[in-house]
Design a protein around this motif. Structure first.
Motif, PDB file in Angstrom:
ATOM      1  N   PRO A  50      11.011  13.577  -8.851  1.00 44.78           N
ATOM      2  CA  PRO A  50       9.593  13.750  -9.193  1.00 44.78           C
ATOM      3  C   PRO A  50       9.232  13.238 -10.587  1.00 44.78           C
ATOM      4  CG  PRO A  50      10.737  15.863  -9.178  1.00 44.78           C
ATOM      5  CD  PRO A  50      11.667  14.870  -8.566  1.00 44.78           C
ATOM      6  N   SER A  51      10.235  13.033 -11.443  1.00 44.63           N
ATOM      7  CA  SER A  51       9.940  12.530 -12.780  1.00 44.63           C
ATOM      8  C   SER A  51       9.686  11.018 -12.789  1.00 44.63           C
ATOM      9  CB  SER A  51      11.088  12.860 -13.746  1.00 44.63           C
ATOM     10  OG  SER A  51      12.289  12.221 -13.348  1.00 44.63           O
ATOM     11  N   ILE A  52       9.886  10.362 -11.652  1.00 45.72           N
ATOM     12  CA  ILE A  52       9.546   8.941 -11.535  1.00 45.72           C
ATOM     13  C   ILE A  52       8.101   8.840 -11.052  1.00 45.72           C
ATOM     14  CG2 ILE A  52      10.063   6.765 -10.388  1.00 45.72           C
ATOM     15  CD1 ILE A  52      12.944   7.663 -10.131  1.00 45.72           C
ATOM     16  N   LEU A  53       7.228   8.364 -11.904  1.00 46.11           N
ATOM     17  CA  LEU A  53       5.806   8.269 -11.605  1.00 46.11           C
ATOM     18  C   LEU A  53       5.477   6.912 -10.975  1.00 46.11           C
ATOM     19  CD1 LEU A  53       4.312   9.699 -14.933  1.00 46.11           C
ATOM     20  CD2 LEU A  53       5.111  10.963 -12.908  1.00 46.11           C
ATOM     21  N   LYS A  54       4.733   6.935  -9.881  1.00 46.44           N
ATOM     22  CA  LYS A  54       4.240   5.709  -9.248  1.00 46.44           C
ATOM     23  C   LYS A  54       2.823   5.456  -9.754  1.00 46.44           C
ATOM     24  CE  LYS A  54       4.700   5.627  -4.756  1.00 46.44           C
ATOM     25  NZ  LYS A  54       4.727   6.097  -3.347  1.00 46.44           N
ATOM     26  N   ILE A  55       2.611   4.286 -10.350  1.00 47.49           N
ATOM     27  CA  ILE A  55       1.284   4.000 -10.889  1.00 47.49           C
ATOM     28  C   ILE A  55       0.860   2.575 -10.530  1.00 47.49           C
ATOM     29  CG2 ILE A  55       1.688   5.595 -12.810  1.00 47.49           C
ATOM     30  CD1 ILE A  55       1.958   3.180 -14.637  1.00 47.49           C
TER      31      ILE A  55
ATOM     32  N   VAL B 229      -1.368   0.761 -15.699  1.00 44.12           N
ATOM     33  CA  VAL B 229      -0.933  -0.170 -16.727  1.00 44.12           C
ATOM     34  C   VAL B 229      -1.532  -1.537 -16.407  1.00 44.12           C
ATOM     35  CG1 VAL B 229       1.238  -0.487 -15.446  1.00 44.12           C
ATOM     36  CG2 VAL B 229       1.052  -1.333 -17.774  1.00 44.12           C
ATOM     37  N   GLU B 230      -2.146  -2.149 -17.417  1.00 40.17           N
ATOM     38  CA  GLU B 230      -2.728  -3.460 -17.212  1.00 40.17           C
ATOM     39  C   GLU B 230      -1.606  -4.482 -16.975  1.00 40.17           C
ATOM     40  OE1 GLU B 230      -6.271  -6.237 -19.135  1.00 40.17           O
ATOM     41  OE2 GLU B 230      -5.191  -4.788 -20.407  1.00 40.17           O
ATOM     42  N   LYS B 231      -1.874  -5.455 -16.109  1.00 42.17           N
ATOM     43  CA  LYS B 231      -0.848  -6.407 -15.687  1.00 42.17           C
ATOM     44  C   LYS B 231      -0.212  -7.134 -16.874  1.00 42.17           C
ATOM     45  CE  LYS B 231      -0.078 -10.273 -12.502  1.00 42.17           C
ATOM     46  NZ  LYS B 231      -0.708 -11.171 -11.491  1.00 42.17           N
ATOM     47  N   VAL B 232      -1.023  -7.569 -17.823  1.00 44.33           N
ATOM     48  CA  VAL B 232      -0.495  -8.282 -18.987  1.00 44.33           C
ATOM     49  C   VAL B 232       0.438  -7.384 -19.788  1.00 44.33           C
ATOM     50  CG1 VAL B 232      -1.089  -9.401 -21.159  1.00 44.33           C
ATOM     51  CG2 VAL B 232      -2.472  -9.825 -19.118  1.00 44.33           C
TER      52      VAL B 232
ATOM     53  N   GLN C 252       0.849  -1.190   0.000  1.00 41.82           N
ATOM     54  CA  GLN C 252       0.000   0.000   0.000  1.00 41.82           C
ATOM     55  C   GLN C 252       0.882   1.237   0.000  1.00 41.82           C
ATOM     56  OE1 GLN C 252      -2.241  -0.541   3.753  1.00 41.82           O
ATOM     57  NE2 GLN C 252      -1.212   1.280   4.514  1.00 41.82           N
ATOM     58  N   THR C 253       0.406   2.280  -0.675  1.00 42.33           N
ATOM     59  CA  THR C 253       1.234   3.477  -0.803  1.00 42.33           C
ATOM     60  C   THR C 253       0.347   4.675  -1.105  1.00 42.33           C
ATOM     61  OG1 THR C 253       3.208   4.382  -1.869  1.00 42.33           O
ATOM     62  CG2 THR C 253       1.669   3.202  -3.290  1.00 42.33           C
ATOM     63  N   THR C 254       0.966   5.835  -1.154  1.00 44.47           N
ATOM     64  CA  THR C 254       0.294   7.077  -1.494  1.00 44.47           C
ATOM     65  C   THR C 254       1.148   7.816  -2.513  1.00 44.47           C
ATOM     66  OG1 THR C 254      -0.748   9.063  -0.569  1.00 44.47           O
ATOM     67  CG2 THR C 254       1.378   8.388   0.371  1.00 44.47           C
ATOM     68  N   GLY C 255       0.683   8.976  -2.993  1.00 44.04           N
ATOM     69  CA  GLY C 255       1.446   9.732  -3.970  1.00 44.04           C
ATOM     70  C   GLY C 255       1.390   9.159  -5.371  1.00 44.04           C
ATOM     71  N   LEU C 256       0.355   8.379  -5.672  1.00 42.71           N
ATOM     72  CA  LEU C 256       0.241   7.754  -6.991  1.00 42.71           C
ATOM     73  C   LEU C 256      -0.252   8.744  -8.042  1.00 42.71           C
ATOM     74  CD1 LEU C 256      -1.429   4.414  -5.870  1.00 42.71           C
ATOM     75  CD2 LEU C 256       0.859   4.625  -6.850  1.00 42.71           C
ATOM     76  N   THR C 257       0.293   8.611  -9.239  1.00 39.36           N
ATOM     77  CA  THR C 257      -0.207   9.352 -10.395  1.00 39.36           C
ATOM     78  C   THR C 257      -1.420   8.600 -10.939  1.00 39.36           C
ATOM     79  OG1 THR C 257       2.038  10.055 -10.905  1.00 39.36           O
ATOM     80  CG2 THR C 257       0.410  10.261 -12.660  1.00 39.36           C
TER      81      THR C 257
ATOM     82  N   ASP D 217      -3.196  -4.921  -8.637  1.00 38.39           N
ATOM     83  CA  ASP D 217      -2.360  -6.106  -8.394  1.00 38.39           C
ATOM     84  C   ASP D 217      -1.022  -5.747  -7.751  1.00 38.39           C
ATOM     85  OD1 ASP D 217      -4.043  -8.172  -9.592  1.00 38.39           O
ATOM     86  OD2 ASP D 217      -3.648  -7.145 -11.481  1.00 38.39           O
ATOM     87  N   GLY D 218      -0.559  -4.532  -7.990  1.00 37.39           N
ATOM     88  CA  GLY D 218       0.721  -4.088  -7.458  1.00 37.39           C
ATOM     89  C   GLY D 218       0.987  -2.682  -7.960  1.00 37.39           C
ATOM     90  N   PHE D 219       2.229  -2.257  -7.811  1.00 38.64           N
ATOM     91  CA  PHE D 219       2.603  -0.901  -8.225  1.00 38.64           C
ATOM     92  C   PHE D 219       3.908  -0.953  -9.015  1.00 38.64           C
ATOM     93  CE2 PHE D 219       0.410  -0.837  -4.153  1.00 38.64           C
ATOM     94  CZ  PHE D 219      -0.686  -0.036  -4.445  1.00 38.64           C
ATOM     95  N   ALA D 220       4.090   0.042  -9.882  1.00 37.98           N
ATOM     96  CA  ALA D 220       5.301   0.095 -10.705  1.00 37.98           C
ATOM     97  C   ALA D 220       5.756   1.538 -10.845  1.00 37.98           C
ATOM     98  CB  ALA D 220       5.047  -0.520 -12.080  1.00 37.98           C
ATOM     99  N   ALA D 221       6.992   1.704 -11.302  1.00 39.18           N
ATOM    100  CA  ALA D 221       7.557   3.043 -11.481  1.00 39.18           C
ATOM    101  C   ALA D 221       7.952   3.244 -12.942  1.00 39.18           C
ATOM    102  CB  ALA D 221       8.775   3.222 -10.577  1.00 39.18           C
TER     103      ALA D 221
END
Length: 346
Positions: A274-279, A170-173, A161-166, A293-297
């Motif tokens: 800041p140019s690294i987006l968490k989605i 992106v779909e998992k596949v 779990q996290t915060t600060g998401l843009t 399902d999860g988070f990526a950068a």
């Protein structure tokens, strides 16, 4: 007294005690006085040793804090390839440097070990070092120093779990295909959002985190440098946003511009840029909702004129660390590519 070793350099006190007790036993006169005298010596000795032990524990606490900070600071360079000896040595030197800054001068690069290899990447850092405190009062009893060992360890763990998401997704596949393509063909740009279609997902808008829908002010807020201020968890159900939302790409590029020189690249970027987006990475549930399902950068990338004209947001997947609540487990092959955070575990 765990992890403390008392070092003697003489046996004078033991020999003296044995000698006087032997005399007292042979000559019964003054036995009580001798016993009382030695009892007082023992009591004073215990008090002296307690003072020295207190000093030792203060030193132990200071060293523990120093190597914890060193492990955590060096851990920001994870993951690192097991054959990247230059990066590995740099991590070890950085750990020793941070320990020294925090008052621990005994830590050397040889005290730092990397481990937890997954897909040929190290995912944890372990530190073990020795300390010693010279005694003051206990020296009269031949106790010259108190020696101890301290350890610290940090590891990567997938964020649950996290915060600060843009508010992009992106779909998992699609995400798995992006990661695989980067492994086989090198770094690849991915279109995170495109008003004309073609984004990485079954819809080409942005996520509606609060579920209110259609509120442009919400999108502007979430696209800002702080991202969505609420908490998003793995398995949360989120609403899709609808409509192309033309014009938001310029907003996100302004809000998340890289402030560093030279600018951050996928091979060399600053932690927390800041140019690294968490989605979120998601699976579609139905026409209106998705499940996290999860988070990526993704690191924002400059756009071509064609990409600008189509209001595209373009990024490159990076194995970045971030803030958030960790799952607590070790990194595995199944969650290696998710967004990770650091845990101090020892």
């Amino acid at each position: 007294m765990r992890n403390i070793t008392i070092t003697y350099k003489t046996k004078q006190f033991k020999i003296l005690l044995k000698r006087y007790l032997s005399i007292a036993v042979k000559n019964e006169k003054g036995v009580v006085a001798v016993i009382v005298a030695f009892a007082m010596v023992a009591i004073l000795g215990m008090a002296a040793l307690s003072l020295d032990m207190g000093t030792a524990y203060l030193s132990m606490g200071k060293m523990q804090k120093a190597i914890d900070a060193a492990a955590y600071s060096a851990g920001r360079q994870l993951p690192v390839r097991v054959d990247d000896y230059y990066a590995i040595n740099a991590i070890k030197e950085k750990a020793a440097q941070y320990a020294s800054i925090n008052g621990c001068d005994t830590l050397s690069a040889s005290d730092v070990t990397l481990g937890g290899a997954v897909f040929d990447y190290y995912t944890n850092i372990q530190i073990q070092t020795q300390g010693s405190v010279d005694t003051s009062f206990a020296r009269i009893f031949g106790v010259d120093s108190l020696d101890f060992t301290k350890k610290a360890m940090v590891k990567m763990s997938a964020i649950e779990q996290t915060t600060g998401l843009t508010p992009l997704g992106v779909e998992k596949v699609e995400f798995q295909q992006i990661v695989q393509k980067q492994l086989t063909d090198g770094i690849q740009k991915a279109v995170l959002k495109n008003s004309a279609g073609g984004g990485i997902g079954p819809f080409y808008s942005i996520l509606d985190y609060d579920g209110k829908g259609g509120q442009g002010v919400d999108y502007s807020r979430d696209l800002g440098p702080l991202g969505y201020t609420g908490v998003v968890k793995v398995n949360d159900i989120l609403f899709k946003g609808f409509g192309a939302k033309v014009g938001i790409s310029n907003e996100i590029y302004e809000a998340h511009a890289c402030p560093h020189y030279p600018a951050c690249t996928p091979e060399n970027y600053v932690y927390g840029c800041p140019s690294i987006l968490k989605i979120p990475v998601y699976t579609v549930v139905d026409k209106k909702t998705i499940r996290v399902d999860g988070f990526a950068a993704f690191l924002l990338q400059p756009r071509t004129e064609e990409e600008k004209s189509s209001d595209a947001i373009v990024g490159i997947y990076v194995k970045s660390l971030s803030t958030g609540t960790a799952s607590g487990g070790d990194v595995t092959e199944s969650d290696f590519n998710w967004l990770q955070t650091l845990m101090l575990v020892e």
